[in-house]
Design a protein around this motif. Structure first.
Motif, PDB file in Angstrom:
ATOM      1  N   CYS A  97      48.901   0.341 -10.382  1.00 13.37           N
ATOM      2  CA  CYS A  97      49.143   1.399 -11.208  1.00 13.37           C
ATOM      3  C   CYS A  97      50.656   1.538 -11.201  1.00 13.37           C
ATOM      4  CB  CYS A  97      48.588   2.498 -10.874  1.00 13.37           C
ATOM      5  SG  CYS A  97      49.102   4.151 -11.719  1.00 13.37           S
TER       6      CYS A  97
ATOM      7  N   LYS B  52      52.530   4.020 -12.184  1.00 14.14           N
ATOM      8  CA  LYS B  52      52.899   5.285 -11.455  1.00 14.14           C
ATOM      9  C   LYS B  52      52.775   5.594 -10.390  1.00 14.14           C
ATOM     10  CE  LYS B  52      52.561   9.884 -14.231  1.00 14.14           C
ATOM     11  NZ  LYS B  52      51.745  10.529 -15.318  1.00 14.14           N
ATOM     12  N   CYS B  53      51.792   5.071  -9.787  1.00 10.87           N
ATOM     13  CA  CYS B  53      51.570   5.323  -8.443  1.00 10.87           C
ATOM     14  C   CYS B  53      52.219   4.417  -7.478  1.00 10.87           C
ATOM     15  CB  CYS B  53      49.959   5.339  -7.908  1.00 10.87           C
ATOM     16  SG  CYS B  53      49.089   6.482  -8.916  1.00 10.87           S
TER      17      CYS B  53
ATOM     18  N   VAL C 262      45.066   0.695  -7.226  1.00  7.34           N
ATOM     19  CA  VAL C 262      44.346   1.900  -7.202  1.00  7.34           C
ATOM     20  C   VAL C 262      42.829   1.661  -7.551  1.00  7.34           C
ATOM     21  CG1 VAL C 262      46.403   3.546  -7.689  1.00  7.34           C
ATOM     22  CG2 VAL C 262      45.335   2.271  -9.716  1.00  7.34           C
TER      23      VAL C 262
ATOM     24  N   CYS D 147      43.792   4.978 -14.208  1.00  8.64           N
ATOM     25  CA  CYS D 147      43.954   5.143 -12.778  1.00  8.64           C
ATOM     26  C   CYS D 147      43.428   6.318 -12.433  1.00  8.64           C
ATOM     27  CB  CYS D 147      45.575   5.283 -12.492  1.00  8.64           C
ATOM     28  SG  CYS D 147      45.868   5.898 -10.841  1.00  8.64           S
TER      29      CYS D 147
ATOM     30  N   LYS E 133      43.598   7.893  -9.935  1.00 11.86           N
ATOM     31  CA  LYS E 133      44.551   9.026  -9.222  1.00 11.86           C
ATOM     32  C   LYS E 133      45.251   9.697 -10.278  1.00 11.86           C
ATOM     33  CE  LYS E 133      46.442   8.373  -4.684  1.00 11.86           C
ATOM     34  NZ  LYS E 133      45.406   8.562  -3.812  1.00 11.86           N
ATOM     35  N   CYS E 134      46.237   9.278 -11.097  1.00 11.26           N
ATOM     36  CA  CYS E 134      46.930   9.721 -11.961  1.00 11.26           C
ATOM     37  C   CYS E 134      46.734   9.854 -13.304  1.00 11.26           C
ATOM     38  CB  CYS E 134      48.269   9.261 -11.642  1.00 11.26           C
ATOM     39  SG  CYS E 134      48.508   7.668 -12.319  1.00 11.26           S
TER      40      CYS E 134
HETATM   41 ZN   LIG Z   1      48.065   6.033 -10.948  1.00  9.12          ZN
END
Ligand SMILES: [Zn+2]
Length: 103
Positions: A74, A76-77, A81, A96, A98-99
């Protein structure tokens, strides 16, 4: 198997842990993927013995990694992920966990 060709993945286990690259090939029967930048074999070749390596030297072959040892990357992370799915109308996209970014 949720990993597809051209996905960007991160190796999460084993010797090549932390390596990131694009999936060049998915070997479905074996549950493995071939990942760019993840080099399995460095072979020192003797010149002349093998027709494909007449010049000799070191040949790097892309290595395959078990699918269970990679995670989708990912942006962004900035890490591997877990992913989920989001269904909007007829399109199913991977996101993702997470985000929520599409991956
Ligand atoms: Zn992410």
């Amino acid at each position: 198997m949720s990993i597809r060709k051209n996905d960007i993945v991160v190796v999460i286990r084993g010797k090549k842990k932390g390596k990131k690259g694009r999936v060049l090939q998915v070997i479905r029967e074996k549950g493995r993927v071939i990942v760019e930048n993840v080099v399995a074999v460095k072979r020192h070749l003797k010149p002349g013995r093998d027709k494909s390596a007449q010049a000799g030297g070191i040949v790097e072959k892309p290595g395959s990694v078990a699918v269970s040892n990679v995670m989708l990357y990912c942006k962004k992370c900035d890490r591997g992920v877990r992913h989920g799915y989001r269904i909007s109308g007829e399109t199913k996209s991977r996101i993702c966990k997470k985000c929520g970014e599409q991956i």
